[in-house]
Design an enzyme around this catalytic site. Structure first.
Site, PDB file in Angstrom:
ATOM      1  N   CYS A  76      -8.908   6.422  -6.894  1.00 46.46           N
ATOM      2  CA  CYS A  76     -10.354   6.455  -6.687  1.00 46.46           C
ATOM      3  C   CYS A  76     -10.726   7.464  -5.599  1.00 46.46           C
ATOM      4  O   CYS A  76     -10.612   8.660  -5.806  1.00 46.46           O
ATOM      5  CB  CYS A  76     -10.902   5.055  -6.416  1.00 46.46           C
ATOM      6  N   HIS A 174      -9.161   2.297 -11.134  1.00 53.00           N
ATOM      7  CA  HIS A 174      -8.337   1.423 -10.295  1.00 53.00           C
ATOM      8  C   HIS A 174      -7.264   0.749 -11.149  1.00 53.00           C
ATOM      9  O   HIS A 174      -7.540  -0.261 -11.789  1.00 53.00           O
ATOM     10  CB  HIS A 174      -9.205   0.348  -9.636  1.00 53.00           C
ATOM     11  N   GLU A 176      -4.867  -1.067 -10.177  1.00 54.72           N
ATOM     12  CA  GLU A 176      -4.598  -2.399  -9.634  1.00 54.72           C
ATOM     13  C   GLU A 176      -5.636  -3.435 -10.065  1.00 54.72           C
ATOM     14  O   GLU A 176      -5.424  -4.635  -9.888  1.00 54.72           O
ATOM     15  CB  GLU A 176      -4.491  -2.333  -8.100  1.00 54.72           C
TER      16      GLU A 176
END
EC number: 4.3.2.10
Length: 192
Positions: A76, A174, A176
């Site tokens: 990001c 993202h 994650e």
């Protein structure tokens, strides 16, 4: 050991938690020696470009990042700071990727927040990924598409969803927070 760069940008704990679930040890650090000796480095971020770059420079992390020889993954804001320049705060960035970061054109649906797929993918991070699979985004600025682009997403305009140059990899989304597909992308990076 995986080093997660600490630079006053959010999201480091969620990245560390994702690595732990995958069975990898990591340390959150701004120590040059620890970062340069790590097997892999992750440069996550949620925040604002100019203040993040100022912090990197104050701590000497801008030079440390450029000295990394092992695989590094920007996430990001990490991707945006790896570009030449960001319109956010009129910021000169690290210059790893020869791209400018621009604000999305005015639109009722900015920021780009939520799930979106790719219009094209290539490169090692996207192995096993199809264009129709969705990943999670939260951003108001985007990196233009350049020779370093390895995946493209279309949202108002086409932009770099992922990038690569030498040992430097980055995602605007993202991983994650992107469920199973994000886990696969992180695993692809960790297995480099």
């Amino acid at each position: 050991m995986i080093a997660i760069i600490k630079y006053n940008a959010g999201n480091v704990r969620s990245v560390q938690n994702a690595l732990t679930k995958l069975g990898y040890e990591s340390v959150i650090t701004d120590n040059r020696e620890t970062i340069l000796s790590a097997d892999k480095v992750i440069f996550p971020g949620v925040g604002e470009a100019s203040s993040a770059m100022n912090y990197l420079k104050e701590k000497g992390l801008d030079k440390t990042i450029l000295d990394i020889k092992k695989p590094m993954l920007g996430i990001c804001l990490g991707l945006q700071l790896m570009c030449n320049y960001s319109e956010e705060g009129d910021t000169d960035c690290l210059g790893i990727f020869k791209a400018s970061v621009k604000k999305f054109p005015p639109n009722d649906t900015v920021p780009h927040m939520g799930w979106n797929n790719f219009s094209s993918t290539s490169g090692v991070l996207c192995q096993g990924i199809t264009d129709t699979q969705d990943v999670y985004y939260v951003h108001s600025y985007y990196a233009e598409v350049t020779e370093n682009t390895t995946a493209i997403c279309n949202y108002i305009v086409p932009f770099s969803a992922s990038m690569r140059k030498n040992n430097f990899y980055a995602t605007q989304f993202h991983p994650e927070k992107s469920a199973g597909i994000g886990t696969r992308i992180l695993q692809n990076f960790l297995e480099l």
